[in-house]
Design a protein around this motif. Structure first.
Motif, PDB file in Angstrom:
ATOM      1  N   ARG A 113     -11.465  62.950 -15.551  1.00  0.00           N
ATOM      2  CA  ARG A 113     -10.106  63.900 -15.212  1.00  0.00           C
ATOM      3  C   ARG A 113      -9.472  64.091 -16.607  1.00  0.00           C
ATOM      4  O   ARG A 113      -8.966  65.167 -16.627  1.00  0.00           O
ATOM      5  CB  ARG A 113      -9.160  62.680 -14.289  1.00  0.00           C
ATOM      6  CG  ARG A 113      -9.498  62.656 -12.858  1.00  0.00           C
ATOM      7  CD  ARG A 113      -8.492  62.324 -12.054  1.00  0.00           C
ATOM      8  NE  ARG A 113      -7.996  60.843 -12.359  1.00  0.00           N
ATOM      9  CZ  ARG A 113      -8.436  59.802 -11.836  1.00  0.00           C
ATOM     10  NH1 ARG A 113      -9.439  59.956 -10.937  1.00  0.00           N
ATOM     11  NH2 ARG A 113      -8.127  58.721 -11.993  1.00  0.00           N
ATOM     12  N   THR A 114      -9.593  63.088 -17.485  1.00  0.00           N
ATOM     13  CA  THR A 114      -8.885  63.236 -18.819  1.00  0.00           C
ATOM     14  C   THR A 114     -10.006  64.313 -19.569  1.00  0.00           C
ATOM     15  O   THR A 114      -9.289  65.013 -20.495  1.00  0.00           O
ATOM     16  CB  THR A 114      -8.559  62.018 -19.581  1.00  0.00           C
ATOM     17  OG1 THR A 114      -7.892  60.988 -18.558  1.00  0.00           O
ATOM     18  CG2 THR A 114      -7.703  62.442 -20.776  1.00  0.00           C
ATOM     19  N   ALA A 115     -11.188  64.300 -19.612  1.00  0.00           N
ATOM     20  CA  ALA A 115     -11.908  64.824 -20.447  1.00  0.00           C
ATOM     21  C   ALA A 115     -11.596  66.496 -20.944  1.00  0.00           C
ATOM     22  O   ALA A 115     -11.592  66.994 -22.022  1.00  0.00           O
ATOM     23  CB  ALA A 115     -13.279  64.967 -19.988  1.00  0.00           C
ATOM     24  N   PRO A 116     -11.060  67.233 -20.009  1.00  0.00           N
ATOM     25  CA  PRO A 116     -10.893  68.512 -20.109  1.00  0.00           C
ATOM     26  C   PRO A 116      -9.520  68.686 -21.324  1.00  0.00           C
ATOM     27  O   PRO A 116      -9.234  69.616 -21.739  1.00  0.00           O
ATOM     28  CB  PRO A 116     -10.630  69.256 -18.830  1.00  0.00           C
ATOM     29  CG  PRO A 116     -11.143  68.440 -18.010  1.00  0.00           C
ATOM     30  CD  PRO A 116     -11.079  67.084 -18.369  1.00  0.00           C
ATOM     31  N   GLY A 117      -8.998  67.640 -21.187  1.00  0.00           N
ATOM     32  CA  GLY A 117      -7.607  67.544 -22.009  1.00  0.00           C
ATOM     33  C   GLY A 117      -7.720  67.059 -23.425  1.00  0.00           C
ATOM     34  O   GLY A 117      -6.673  67.144 -24.365  1.00  0.00           O
ATOM     35  N   ILE A 118      -8.908  66.672 -23.609  1.00  0.00           N
ATOM     36  CA  ILE A 118      -9.278  66.048 -24.980  1.00  0.00           C
ATOM     37  C   ILE A 118     -10.120  67.229 -25.772  1.00  0.00           C
ATOM     38  O   ILE A 118     -10.781  67.933 -25.506  1.00  0.00           O
ATOM     39  CB  ILE A 118      -9.974  64.844 -24.948  1.00  0.00           C
ATOM     40  CG1 ILE A 118      -9.616  63.830 -24.077  1.00  0.00           C
ATOM     41  CG2 ILE A 118     -10.389  64.337 -26.153  1.00  0.00           C
ATOM     42  CD1 ILE A 118     -10.407  62.618 -23.721  1.00  0.00           C
ATOM     43  N   THR A 119      -9.198  67.339 -26.971  1.00  0.00           N
ATOM     44  CA  THR A 119      -9.866  68.279 -28.053  1.00  0.00           C
ATOM     45  C   THR A 119     -10.967  67.732 -28.833  1.00  0.00           C
ATOM     46  O   THR A 119     -10.896  66.517 -28.888  1.00  0.00           O
ATOM     47  CB  THR A 119      -8.953  69.086 -28.753  1.00  0.00           C
ATOM     48  OG1 THR A 119      -8.238  68.054 -29.650  1.00  0.00           O
ATOM     49  CG2 THR A 119      -7.818  69.681 -28.134  1.00  0.00           C
ATOM     50  N   PRO A 120     -12.083  68.421 -29.476  1.00  0.00           N
ATOM     51  CA  PRO A 120     -12.647  67.788 -30.322  1.00  0.00           C
ATOM     52  C   PRO A 120     -12.198  67.027 -31.350  1.00  0.00           C
ATOM     53  O   PRO A 120     -12.571  65.971 -31.883  1.00  0.00           O
ATOM     54  CB  PRO A 120     -13.745  68.839 -30.793  1.00  0.00           C
ATOM     55  CG  PRO A 120     -13.691  69.687 -29.716  1.00  0.00           C
ATOM     56  CD  PRO A 120     -12.063  69.933 -29.260  1.00  0.00           C
ATOM     57  N   GLU A 121     -11.044  67.642 -31.926  1.00  0.00           N
ATOM     58  CA  GLU A 121     -10.483  66.893 -33.108  1.00  0.00           C
ATOM     59  C   GLU A 121      -9.717  65.525 -32.750  1.00  0.00           C
ATOM     60  O   GLU A 121      -9.826  64.620 -33.582  1.00  0.00           O
ATOM     61  CB  GLU A 121      -9.360  67.939 -33.736  1.00  0.00           C
ATOM     62  CG  GLU A 121     -10.030  69.116 -34.449  1.00  0.00           C
ATOM     63  CD  GLU A 121     -10.093  70.211 -33.786  1.00  0.00           C
ATOM     64  OE1 GLU A 121     -10.739  71.430 -34.173  1.00  0.00           O
ATOM     65  OE2 GLU A 121     -10.196  70.184 -32.313  1.00  0.00           O
ATOM     66  N   MET A 122      -9.315  65.446 -31.426  1.00  0.00           N
ATOM     67  CA  MET A 122      -8.725  64.209 -30.891  1.00  0.00           C
ATOM     68  C   MET A 122      -9.844  63.219 -30.888  1.00  0.00           C
ATOM     69  O   MET A 122      -9.607  62.032 -31.265  1.00  0.00           O
ATOM     70  CB  MET A 122      -7.959  64.484 -29.404  1.00  0.00           C
ATOM     71  CG  MET A 122      -6.911  65.330 -29.712  1.00  0.00           C
ATOM     72  SD  MET A 122      -6.227  65.554 -27.810  1.00  0.00           S
ATOM     73  CE  MET A 122      -5.280  67.029 -28.183  1.00  0.00           C
ATOM     74  N   ALA A 123     -10.940  63.778 -30.384  1.00  0.00           N
ATOM     75  CA  ALA A 123     -12.077  62.666 -30.086  1.00  0.00           C
ATOM     76  C   ALA A 123     -12.617  62.193 -31.543  1.00  0.00           C
ATOM     77  O   ALA A 123     -12.782  60.860 -31.535  1.00  0.00           O
ATOM     78  CB  ALA A 123     -13.165  63.374 -29.239  1.00  0.00           C
ATOM     79  N   ALA A 124     -12.673  63.120 -32.358  1.00  0.00           N
ATOM     80  CA  ALA A 124     -12.985  62.786 -33.788  1.00  0.00           C
ATOM     81  C   ALA A 124     -12.145  61.665 -34.432  1.00  0.00           C
ATOM     82  O   ALA A 124     -12.781  60.780 -35.081  1.00  0.00           O
ATOM     83  CB  ALA A 124     -13.360  63.854 -34.715  1.00  0.00           C
ATOM     84  N   ALA A 125     -10.978  62.093 -34.370  1.00  0.00           N
ATOM     85  CA  ALA A 125      -9.827  61.265 -35.064  1.00  0.00           C
ATOM     86  C   ALA A 125     -10.089  59.640 -34.471  1.00  0.00           C
ATOM     87  O   ALA A 125      -9.844  58.706 -35.009  1.00  0.00           O
ATOM     88  CB  ALA A 125      -8.367  61.860 -34.439  1.00  0.00           C
ATOM     89  N   VAL A 126     -10.004  59.627 -33.167  1.00  0.00           N
ATOM     90  CA  VAL A 126     -10.072  58.255 -32.478  1.00  0.00           C
ATOM     91  C   VAL A 126     -11.428  57.721 -32.866  1.00  0.00           C
ATOM     92  O   VAL A 126     -11.408  56.237 -33.067  1.00  0.00           O
ATOM     93  CB  VAL A 126      -9.995  58.136 -30.981  1.00  0.00           C
ATOM     94  CG1 VAL A 126     -10.893  58.800 -30.167  1.00  0.00           C
ATOM     95  CG2 VAL A 126      -9.423  56.953 -30.417  1.00  0.00           C
TER      96      VAL A 126
END
Length: 463
Positions: A113-126
């Protein structure tokens, strides 16, 4: 643009902007040193990671690493962001986001459910704050299922791309490798060939050959010739039996221009493939390959570290609902990922970020012969990826691609991973393997014996 400061002991570190902070927080790799972006010391890297951990996650929605006005990938990321999906995590810092991902609250359903709200930069940062075990644990919780002629990505499954490349595109050589792979249970993700010559008649010839084999023996899989997207569109226009459209993609508009593509062209290709209606259980028709360092190698990285550029490529992939995506993690060379340690880390990063964004992510567990890596390193990465729920890996005779001249995983390697980790192929393909008596049990492949009786006619026809 804001600057960021963090104090370690008696020393204060200042990072000029978000790009600099992200780059300095990245685990060491040769590409970032080549680009002049990496932290100068382990202490500076830790300072950057601590500053990044305190950063509000929604910063990435207001501070673009590559300018919105200059880059269609940035525009895609911002314009397609799902604010409702983001809302449950909008109050978190990057460090809090890591803790949430590792918690029981972030189960498979919630992550989807959360995946569409995550940007690539957020994923890269974490990702930059995570240990290898963290990358594995979170990725394993992500479930991404896609379909064309079979069902890819179900729990307890690991698929393979059967890659029967030949240096002269010889039909008999391709057929021999194809048969070898099928006898090891490989090929459920795709039977995908890198053509030695990229001219249109040759592409159509190989596509037609693969289609005839799949149709004749009722193999529940799909084929793909890994040619440029414009060749595939032209082949479709000439009536070729195209299953999947392939294209290498990157994380900036400029890097994609170097590949001769843009978002509009990919959309045209997707529509062309969909118009053929060749899928039997689904309509995911796109296949993308990526790799850390591709934007940097084209001098199209805009001062962004290579892992973040790689994650941005997943926004491009996500737009087109692909059947398959994979990182050719060690293929670009030691200038970008120097040794086995860096390749292992990068492969798990790529898999984690893509799965977090909702992509069916596989990995070409590979290295070039001038890298400081060997097959033991690849065994480690293959095993870790299998544990993390990797969607698919490559299958090549003897691990050695005689056409592309790099080292990857063999049919036997994929068989090892399935047996060691209790994994099976896609369900439709597994049923076909039993019907052909290649599988005699759910977890057993008939090897070292005469060909299974039902498969002997297939061998004669392939010859």
């Amino acid at each position: 643009m804001s600057s960021y400061v963090h104090r370690v002991g008696h020393r204060t570190y200042q990072f000029r902007d978000l790009k600099d902070l992200m780059a300095k927080a990245t685990p060491a790799r040769s590409g970032d040193y080549l680009a002049g972006l990496a932290a100068a010391s382990a202490e500076e890297r830790v300072a950057a990671q601590m500053a990044l951990a305190a950063l509000p996650l929604d910063t990435f929605l207001s501070e673009a690493l590559v300018p919105y006005e200059q880059d269609e990938v940035t525009r895609l990321i911002i314009d397609s962001h799902d604010a409702a999906a983001f809302a449950p995590i909008a109050h978190l810092t990057v460090g809090d986001f890591r803790n949430w991902l590792l918690s029981d609250a972030a189960d498979t359903a919630q992550l989807a459910r959360t995946a569409p709200g995550i940007t690539p930069e957020m994923a890269a940062a974490v990702c930059k704050l995570m240990r290898i075990q963290d990358l594995i644990l979170v990725a394993k919780k992500c479930s991404v299922v896609t379909r064309f002629r079979n069902t890819i990505g179900l729990p307890g499954r690991m698929s393979t791309r059967l890659q029967p490349n030949h240096p002269t595109d010889d039909a008999s050589g391709i057929a021999a490798s194809l048969l070898d792979g099928l006898l090891y249970g490989s090929g459920d993700a795709v039977i995908g060939i890198n053509p030695a010559t990229d001219n249109l008649p040759q592409v159509i010839k190989i596509v037609t050959m693969l289609d005839e084999i799949i149709a004749r023996y009722g193999i529940p899989t799909q084929s793909c010739v890994l040619t440029h997207v414009t060749n595939t569109i032209a082949a479709i226009e000439r009536g070729a039996p195209v299953d999947l459209v392939f294209q290498s993609i990157a994380g900036t508009e400029q890097a994609n221009a170097g590949f001769g593509i843009n978002l509009a062209l990919l959309a045209e290709a997707q529509q062309a493939a969909l118009s053929l209606r060749r899928g039997t259980v689904g309509d995911n028709v796109m296949y993308f390959e990526t790799g850390q360092g591709s934007a940097l190698s084209a001098n199209a990285h805009h001062g962004v570290d290579q892992q973040t550029c790689e994650a941005r490529a997943y926004a491009v992939a996500r737009r087109f609902q692909p059947l398959l995506v994979n990182s050719v993690v060690g293929f670009i060379g030691p200038e970008y990922l120097y040794d086995g340690r860096q390749i292992i880390r990068a492969g798990l990063e790529d898999h984690f970020c893509a799965k977090l964004l909702g992509l069916p992510m596989g990995c070409d567990v590979c290295y070039t012969n001038h890298a400081e890596a060997d097959q033991d390193d690849m065994d480690v990465l293959l095993t870790l990826l299998g544990t993390a729920g990797c969607t698919f890996v490559m299958g090549i005779p003897g691990s050695d691609d005689i056409m592309l001249n790099y080292q990857t995983t063999s049919f036997h390697d994929a068989l090892y991973a399935r047996r060691a980790l209790g994994l099976q192929p896609a369900p439709e393909f597994a049923a076909w393997l039993k019907e052909m008596e290649i599988f005699t049990r759910d977890d057993y492949v008939t090897l070292g014996k005469a060909l299974p009786p039902a498969f002997q006619p297939a061998l004669l026809r392939l010859q």
